[in-house]
Design a protein around this motif. Structure first.
Motif, short mmCIF file in Angstrom:
data_model
loop_
_atom_site.label_atom_id
_atom_site.label_comp_id
_atom_site.label_asym_id
_atom_site.label_seq_id
_atom_site.Cartn_x
_atom_site.Cartn_y
_atom_site.Cartn_z
N ASP A 146 43.20 104.27 52.06
CA ASP A 146 41.91 104.67 52.62
C ASP A 146 41.50 103.62 53.64
OD1 ASP A 146 41.58 106.89 50.74
OD2 ASP A 146 41.33 105.32 49.24
N VAL A 147 40.58 103.98 54.52
CA VAL A 147 40.09 103.07 55.55
C VAL A 147 38.88 102.35 54.97
CG1 VAL A 147 39.05 102.93 57.84
CG2 VAL A 147 40.93 104.54 57.42
N CYS A 148 38.94 101.01 54.94
CA CYS A 148 37.85 100.21 54.40
C CYS A 148 37.64 99.00 55.31
CB CYS A 148 38.18 99.77 52.98
SG CYS A 148 36.85 98.85 52.18
N LEU A 149 36.37 98.64 55.52
CA LEU A 149 36.01 97.50 56.35
C LEU A 149 34.98 96.63 55.64
CD1 LEU A 149 35.61 99.60 59.55
CD2 LEU A 149 37.26 97.77 59.32
N PHE A 150 35.04 95.33 55.90
CA PHE A 150 34.11 94.36 55.34
C PHE A 150 33.52 93.53 56.46
CE2 PHE A 150 33.57 89.95 53.72
CZ PHE A 150 32.51 90.18 52.88
N GLU A 151 32.20 93.31 56.41
CA GLU A 151 31.52 92.46 57.39
C GLU A 151 31.01 91.22 56.66
OE1 GLU A 151 28.54 92.97 61.08
OE2 GLU A 151 27.84 93.79 59.20
N GLY A 152 31.66 90.09 56.90
CA GLY A 152 31.34 88.86 56.19
C GLY A 152 29.95 88.33 56.44
N ALA A 153 29.38 88.55 57.63
CA ALA A 153 28.05 88.01 57.94
C ALA A 153 26.96 88.65 57.09
CB ALA A 153 27.75 88.22 59.42
N THR A 154 27.16 89.88 56.65
CA THR A 154 26.13 90.59 55.88
C THR A 154 26.58 90.95 54.47
OG1 THR A 154 26.91 92.74 56.67
CG2 THR A 154 25.19 91.64 57.98
N GLY A 155 27.88 90.85 54.18
CA GLY A 155 28.39 91.26 52.88
C GLY A 155 28.50 92.78 52.74
N ARG A 156 28.45 93.50 53.86
CA ARG A 156 28.49 94.97 53.83
C ARG A 156 29.93 95.48 53.80
NH1 ARG A 156 26.06 97.97 58.11
NH2 ARG A 156 26.42 99.69 56.72
N TRP A 157 30.13 96.58 53.10
CA TRP A 157 31.41 97.28 53.00
C TRP A 157 31.20 98.72 53.44
CZ3 TRP A 157 35.81 94.84 51.16
CH2 TRP A 157 35.60 93.61 50.54
N VAL A 158 32.18 99.30 54.13
CA VAL A 158 32.21 100.74 54.38
C VAL A 158 33.60 101.23 53.99
CG1 VAL A 158 30.45 100.79 56.18
CG2 VAL A 158 32.82 100.47 56.83
N LEU A 159 33.63 102.39 53.39
CA LEU A 159 34.88 102.96 52.90
C LEU A 159 34.92 104.43 53.25
CD1 LEU A 159 37.46 102.98 51.07
CD2 LEU A 159 35.91 103.38 49.15
N PHE A 160 36.00 104.86 53.89
CA PHE A 160 36.23 106.27 54.18
C PHE A 160 37.55 106.64 53.53
CE2 PHE A 160 38.05 109.71 56.71
CZ PHE A 160 37.04 110.65 56.54
N THR A 161 37.48 107.51 52.51
CA THR A 161 38.71 107.94 51.86
C THR A 161 39.28 109.14 52.61
OG1 THR A 161 37.72 109.55 50.35
CG2 THR A 161 37.74 107.25 49.63
N LEU A 162 40.58 109.29 52.58
CA LEU A 162 41.19 110.42 53.27
C LEU A 162 40.95 111.73 52.52
CD1 LEU A 162 44.35 108.76 54.77
CD2 LEU A 162 42.16 109.25 55.81
N ALA A 163 40.28 111.66 51.36
CA ALA A 163 39.83 112.87 50.66
C ALA A 163 38.47 113.31 51.20
CB ALA A 163 39.76 112.62 49.16
N GLY A 164 37.89 112.52 52.13
CA GLY A 164 36.64 112.91 52.78
C GLY A 164 35.39 112.20 52.28
N GLN A 165 35.50 111.25 51.37
CA GLN A 165 34.33 110.53 50.88
C GLN A 165 33.99 109.38 51.82
OE1 GLN A 165 36.01 109.56 46.99
NE2 GLN A 165 34.23 110.58 46.11
N PHE A 166 32.70 109.14 52.05
CA PHE A 166 32.24 108.00 52.83
C PHE A 166 31.27 107.21 51.96
CE2 PHE A 166 29.27 105.89 55.71
CZ PHE A 166 30.18 105.16 56.48
N LEU A 167 31.59 105.95 51.71
CA LEU A 167 30.76 105.10 50.86
C LEU A 167 30.45 103.82 51.62
CD1 LEU A 167 33.03 105.47 47.73
CD2 LEU A 167 30.89 106.68 48.12
N GLN A 168 29.26 103.27 51.39
CA GLN A 168 28.91 102.00 52.00
C GLN A 168 27.93 101.28 51.10
OE1 GLN A 168 26.83 102.36 55.73
NE2 GLN A 168 25.88 104.27 55.13
N GLY A 169 27.89 99.96 51.26
CA GLY A 169 26.98 99.16 50.46
C GLY A 169 27.23 97.69 50.67
N THR A 170 26.44 96.88 49.96
CA THR A 170 26.56 95.43 50.04
C THR A 170 27.12 94.91 48.73
OG1 THR A 170 24.69 95.33 51.54
CG2 THR A 170 25.31 93.29 50.46
N PHE A 171 28.11 94.07 48.83
CA PHE A 171 28.73 93.46 47.66
C PHE A 171 29.19 92.08 48.07
CE2 PHE A 171 32.53 92.41 45.21
CZ PHE A 171 32.02 92.49 43.93
#
Length: 120
Positions: free
Chosen positions: A61-86
């Protein structure tokens, strides 16, 4: 960003351009002998790609992390889009470690501050 994006057990091609956030996935299915491409925008100059099989379906799946904010975005090839801070904000010296276990990808973020080592 090579990985198995179509679930056929063979590596596929993936290119991420941080300046624009453009993704290009090229998947050649080893059984059906077909070539499929996917493209889109997700991320940008401050985002770090961390692809893996996050939903356990056997495909990266396509996933990205932004270190300055701690944000994650995830796009699964099944069509789900998730995002949040961790994690934590301002993790500039952050390193993302991915581990595949039991057909799932697990993410760990680590930071080495001046006074010691912390793991989130």
């Amino acid at each position: 960003m090579p990985g198995d994006y179509n679930g056929d057990g063979a590596a596929d091609l993936a290119v991420y351009e941080p300046a624009t956030g453009n993704w290009l996935l090229g998947c050649f299915h080893k059984y059906y002998r077909t070539w499929t491409t996917f493209n889109g925008m997700l991320g940008g100059p401050t985002w770090m790609p961390v692809p893996g099989d996050y939903d356990g379906d056997g495909r990266n799946d396509v996933c990205l992390f932004e270190g300055a904010t701690g944000r994650w975005v995830l796009f699964t090839l099944a069509g789900q889009f998730l995002q949040g801070t961790f994690g934590w904000k301002d993790a500039c010296r952050c390193r993302v470690i991915t581990m595949v276990m039991a057909a799932r990808t697990w993410l760990f973020t680590t930071r080495i501050p001046a006074c010691g080592i912390s793991v989130a």
